[in-house]
Design a protein around this motif. Structure first.
Motif, PDB file in Angstrom:
ATOM      1  N   VAL A  21       0.846  -1.185   0.000  1.00 15.12           N
ATOM      2  CA  VAL A  21       0.000   0.000   0.000  1.00 15.12           C
ATOM      3  C   VAL A  21       0.885   1.240   0.000  1.00 15.12           C
ATOM      4  O   VAL A  21       1.801   1.374   0.835  1.00 15.12           O
ATOM      5  N   ILE A  22       0.607   2.153  -0.931  1.00 12.97           N
ATOM      6  CA  ILE A  22       1.390   3.388  -1.053  1.00 12.97           C
ATOM      7  C   ILE A  22       0.488   4.552  -0.661  1.00 12.97           C
ATOM      8  O   ILE A  22      -0.403   4.943  -1.424  1.00 12.97           O
ATOM      9  N   PRO A  23       0.684   5.144   0.504  1.00 16.38           N
ATOM     10  CA  PRO A  23      -0.129   6.303   0.876  1.00 16.38           C
ATOM     11  C   PRO A  23       0.229   7.511   0.012  1.00 16.38           C
ATOM     12  O   PRO A  23       1.395   7.789  -0.227  1.00 16.38           O
ATOM     13  N   SER A  81      -2.616   7.486   5.050  1.00 16.64           N
ATOM     14  CA  SER A  81      -1.770   6.519   5.741  1.00 16.64           C
ATOM     15  C   SER A  81      -2.519   5.194   5.832  1.00 16.64           C
ATOM     16  O   SER A  81      -3.667   5.073   5.399  1.00 16.64           O
ATOM     17  N   TYR A  82      -1.865   4.190   6.423  1.00 16.57           N
ATOM     18  CA  TYR A  82      -2.481   2.871   6.527  1.00 16.57           C
ATOM     19  C   TYR A  82      -3.747   2.921   7.371  1.00 16.57           C
ATOM     20  O   TYR A  82      -4.625   2.057   7.267  1.00 16.57           O
ATOM     21  N   LYS A  83      -3.901   3.962   8.207  1.00 11.47           N
ATOM     22  CA  LYS A  83      -5.063   4.050   9.098  1.00 11.47           C
ATOM     23  C   LYS A  83      -6.360   4.281   8.333  1.00 11.47           C
ATOM     24  O   LYS A  83      -7.450   3.989   8.852  1.00 11.47           O
ATOM     25  N   PRO A 123       5.037   7.332   4.113  1.00 14.28           N
ATOM     26  CA  PRO A 123       4.592   8.475   3.296  1.00 14.28           C
ATOM     27  C   PRO A 123       5.739   9.264   2.673  1.00 14.28           C
ATOM     28  O   PRO A 123       5.548   9.943   1.659  1.00 14.28           O
ATOM     29  N   SER A 124       6.928   9.158   3.254  1.00 18.49           N
ATOM     30  CA  SER A 124       8.064   9.914   2.716  1.00 18.49           C
ATOM     31  C   SER A 124       8.841   9.138   1.652  1.00 18.49           C
ATOM     32  O   SER A 124       9.884   9.589   1.190  1.00 18.49           O
ATOM     33  N   PHE A 125       8.343   7.963   1.233  1.00 14.04           N
ATOM     34  CA  PHE A 125       9.003   7.189   0.177  1.00 14.04           C
ATOM     35  C   PHE A 125       9.102   8.031  -1.102  1.00 14.04           C
ATOM     36  O   PHE A 125       8.122   8.649  -1.531  1.00 14.04           O
TER      37      PHE A 125
END
Length: 857
Positions: free
Chosen positions: A95-97, A102-104, A118-120
């Motif tokens: 999963v890429i936010p 986010s994953y939430k 998220p900073s990827f």
């Protein structure tokens, strides 16, 4: 549903249309042949629903780009299909936010799957997706790479890292893995990272840096990976500004980039052959400072893969640095690799055990032998004639190119990649516009199965050095049009959207080959390491070239002088200028400007250049010996200096001095080098120690001959004794040696042809000899031709110009005197006959001590 057994490695990118720009950027960095991305990868006429259902159902990795735009019909359909696929066959989910998500905010059933930070960056995402794809394939088919014999090293590394906080009060941050090429350093590093740092995120970046990497090379690669490709102006400005900084400031910028992956909890791997230390036993200043300052960056872990081991005393002062050396595998391990890689129908356990001993612990050679066996050669035939093994280790890939293993398209692709260090598939496709991208990808995949092509981090294809060397010497599938195509593509990138630093070397090669020189507008992006890489590649091509070598060497000399104005280390400058100076001498020029510069900078290899020019061009062997002795006293390039010093002594008939200089080398080194052993034999014969020389000569048969020295020596002996057919056999064998001097081969070959009355090669060979500063050899060949025509006057005139004659000059002169005596006018002239008799006696006396064999380089 597609059965679990048919999982094929497909990557499915699920996203909302509003997020397409980010997804497209990731898609461009993945293997397009196995990635499903909207209508771009649908078959013509296939229904949208059916296509998407098939794509999701058969995928190995399902990637959801999750944003506020994701709650749409198609995305929900894809999520549901993915959920079913996970239940059915365990598809990897990532999963890429996007956009602050986010994953939430995921559906509850997806929240437990792997989620990117998220900073990827785009490159971080692509690396993670590729990692999951490989992981899925390994779970289905097993790890295709046979990895044995390093278990002890893996356990040691894991224990060292685990106990470091208790032992030294801080964690290990830097791991260095060194060893010979082909020993499995990269494979070992990958497993150490996975096993020792299992609590960290996988898929950390791997950066391949130039051979002699400087701090600026690392800075540019890190910045480019994080911030994207730079324009030509940006690249030039970044390079200039960074190089004007003090070392400590340079390292601060490098650490600020490395902190990105430390925050992501990922290991960074850096690969450079010789970039971690200079020519002394000191670390590069930037590396030393990086070791010192990295303690301030929490979670920083850097893995270095290098060919040169770092001095233990240098890293001992850095407790957070640890080093491991990859050593030879045991014979049983090599035998195990053969048993796993060879088709069971062709595996012969008895011959395999014997061949394993001959491979001498080199896993890359085991892979090569397996390839040959699976392609049709039997283990028994390789065992009875192990030349393929030694040829591979001597950087010759004769076996794979001699049969029908490769198609013409594959040969064209590998020829292209053999000339250019790294190329992405986008450039390759523009060079071969008639081939579809999918077809190119398939052909490259086939080549990679043979280990002839490698796909590096970031999607760059390249060939191993052993393959590249073979291509540049023998394959002719690459044309000037291809060089022009590559140059045009990369120049357009440079001017337009920017060029990645990894493509600078390819840009330089393509422009140099197509235009003859490097334009000023491109010089601004040239670093010392990229220039050195280019010069060294061109040097290897020139040395093995049979035609325009003098022109190529002159070009290298001219290019090397760019280093005069470069703001870089003395180590890099010396390597560049030495290559240029050596090339100048090989083209018959005296590199006065380079020598003066090196003398001012106190660069020790200058003495070799002066000695080399004195030997080859001036024929002043005493001057050559004097400078080579200076070079040896500084303990640099001991083998190379000793080799030329021994030649200089032999030419001066100082055989005892030559023998003494060779005796200072360790005996194992002497017996590993055929050229040194031949020099030893010549020295012994000059000292009248013929029994010792005969004993050594019998040992020549068992020594590898990468420079063709033994074959050239035996060819010279055969010519001396008038056995020209035998001489030709030795010449043919010499030509197959990977690093033979082509001019020496050409001179001997021409001598044999002339003795048989064939003058077809004479004009070209004479021109080559003169261009290389070997006028004496040119005159001798012309004298041989004059003798064949019966013109003793022309022969003696030509030989009279040679002031210091070797054995062959004297032998040709003796034959000319025999023709002169038979002349009807001379035969009745008592004074002329007496002069001939006296000269014959002098020739007999001089021949006793004259250097044996043809002139060699």
């Amino acid at each position: 549903m597609t059965p679990h057994s048919q999982i094929n490695g497909t990557i499915f990118l699920s996203h909302a249309n509003e997020d397409k720009d980010l997804v497209n950027a990731v898609y461009e960095r993945l293997d397009a042949s196995s990635t499903f991305f909207d209508i771009r990868t649908m078959e013509a006429g296939q229904l949208t629903i059916g296509s998407m259902e098939s794509g999701v159902d058969s995928c190995a990795v399902f990637v959801l780009f999750h944003s506020k735009n994701s709650d749409k019909t198609w995305v929900n359909f894809e999520k549901e299909q993915a959920r079913i696929s996970v239940i059915a066959k365990g598809t990897k989910v990532l999963v890429i936010p996007v956009g602050g998500e986010s994953y939430k905010t995921l559906p509850p059933w997806m929240a437990s799957y792997m989620t990117a930070d998220p900073s990827f960056s785009v490159n971080d995402i692509a690396r993670t997706v590729t990692h999951l794809q490989h992981e899925a394939l390994e779970e289905r088919f097993g790890d295709p790479e046979v990895f044995v014999g390093r278990e002890k090293l893996l356990r040691r590394a894991e224990l060292d890292v685990l106990t470091a906080p208790a032992k030294i009060g801080r964690p290990i941050q830097h791991l260095v893995l060194c060893g010979l090429p082909g020993m499995g350093r990269t494979a070992t590093a990958k497993r150490i990272v996975a096993k020792t740092f299992s609590s960290m995120r996988p898929a950390g970046p791997v950066f391949e840096l130039p051979d002699m990497a400087e701090a600026v090379d690392l800075y540019l690669r890190l910045k480019e990976d994080l911030d994207g490709v730079m324009s030509k102006e940006q690249l030039a400005a970044q390079t200039d500004s960074f190089q004007r900084l003090a070392v400590e400031q340079q390292v601060e910028f490098i650490l600020s980039s490395l902190k990105h992956w430390a925050d992501l909890n990922q290991v960074v791997t850096l690969k450079t052959r010789w970039g971690l230390r200079d020519r002394t036993r000191k670390l590069k200043p930037w590396l030393e400072k990086l070791f010192e300052k990295s303690n301030d960056v929490r979670n920083l872990r850097v893995f270095y893969i290098s060919e040169r081991k770092l001095p233990p005393e240098e890293i001992a002062v850095h407790p957070a640095v640890i080093q491991y050396e990859i050593e030879n595998l045991m014979d049983d391990d090599i035998n195990y690799i053969l048993s796993k890689k060879i088709d069971p129908r062709k595996f012969d356990p008895i011959n395999s055990a014997v061949i394993a001993e001959k491979i001498r612990g080199h896993p890359a050679t085991a892979g090569y032998v397996s390839l040959l066996t699976n392609s049709g050669m039997s283990l028994e035939s390789i065992n009875s004639n192990p030349e393929p093994i030694y040829s591979f280790q001597d950087k010759v890939l004769g076996g794979i190119f001699s049969g029908n293993t490769l198609s013409n398209e594959q040969l064209s692709l590998i020829s292209l990649l053999g000339w250019f260090p790294k190329l992405p598939i986008s450039v390759i496709q523009k060079v071969f516009p008639n081939l579809e991208k999918k077809h190119i990808a398939e052909e490259l995949w086939t080549l990679s199965e043979y280990s002839l092509v490698q796909l590096g981090d970031g999607g760059y294809y390249n060939t191993p050095p052993v393959v590249s060397s073979k291509i540049k010497r023998e394959l002719q599938h690459i044309s000037n049009d291809i060089f022009n195509n590559v140059a045009n593509v990369l120049k357009q990138n440079l001017i337009g959207e920017g060029i990645e630093t990894q493509l600078v070397d390819s840009l330089l090669i393509s422009v140099l080959e197509s235009e003859g020189e490097i334009p000023d507008e491109i010089l601004s992006v040239v670093t010392s390491s990229s220039l050195l890489s280019l010069l060294q590649e061109q040097f290897l091509v020139a040395r093995s070239s049979k035609k325009d070598s003098s022109e190529r060497f002159s070009k290298i000399y001219k290019l090397s002088k760019i280093a005069f104005s470069m703001n870089t280390s003395d180590d890099a400058v010396e390597q560049i200028l030495f290559t240029g100076g050596d090339s100048a001498i090989r083209s018959g020029q005296y590199p006065n400007d380079i020598i003066e510069y090196m003398e001012r900078k106190a660069l020790p290899s200058v003495y070799y250049l002066i000695g080399s020019h004195a030997f080859y061009t001036e024929k002043d062997y005493d001057k050559a010996a004097k400078n080579l002795e200076k070079a040896l006293s500084l303990k640099h390039f001991r083998t190379r200096n000793t080799r030329l010093l021994a030649k200089a002594y032999i030419r001066s008939q100082k055989f005892a001095e030559a023998n003494e200089s060779l005796g200072k080398l360790p005996e194992p080194q002497l017996f590993r080098d055929s050229g040194l052993l031949v020099l030893k034999i010549r020295a012994l014969r000059g000292m009248r120690l013929n029994k010792d020389a005969d004993d050594l000569e019998r040992k020549l048969a068992g020594i590898k001959d990468e420079h063709g020295s033994v074959s050239l020596y035996m060819a010279g002996r055969a010519i001396r004794e008038g056995r020209f057919n035998d001489a030709q056999t030795y010449i043919t064998k010499a030509e197959a040696s990977p690093q033979v001097n082509q001019l020496s081969v050409a001179l001997l070959q021409c001598a044999i042809l002339v003795e048989n009355g064939d003058a077809t090669a004479l004009p070209q060979t004479v021109e080559m000899a003169i261009a290389a500063g070997r006028q004496y050899d040119a005159w001798q060949l012309q004298a041989r031709m004059a003798l064949f025509s019966g013109d003793w006057k022309a022969a003696l005139d030509l030989l009279g110009r040679i002031h210091r004659k070797d054995f062959f000059d004297l032998a040709v002169e003796y034959r000319a005197l025999q023709l002169k005596k038979a002349d009807s006018v001379v035969s009745r002239d008592v004074v002329a006959l007496e002069q001939i008799r006296l000269r014959e006696e002098e020739i007999a006396r001089l021949s006793v001590n004259a250097p044996e064999n043809f002139r060699d380089a």
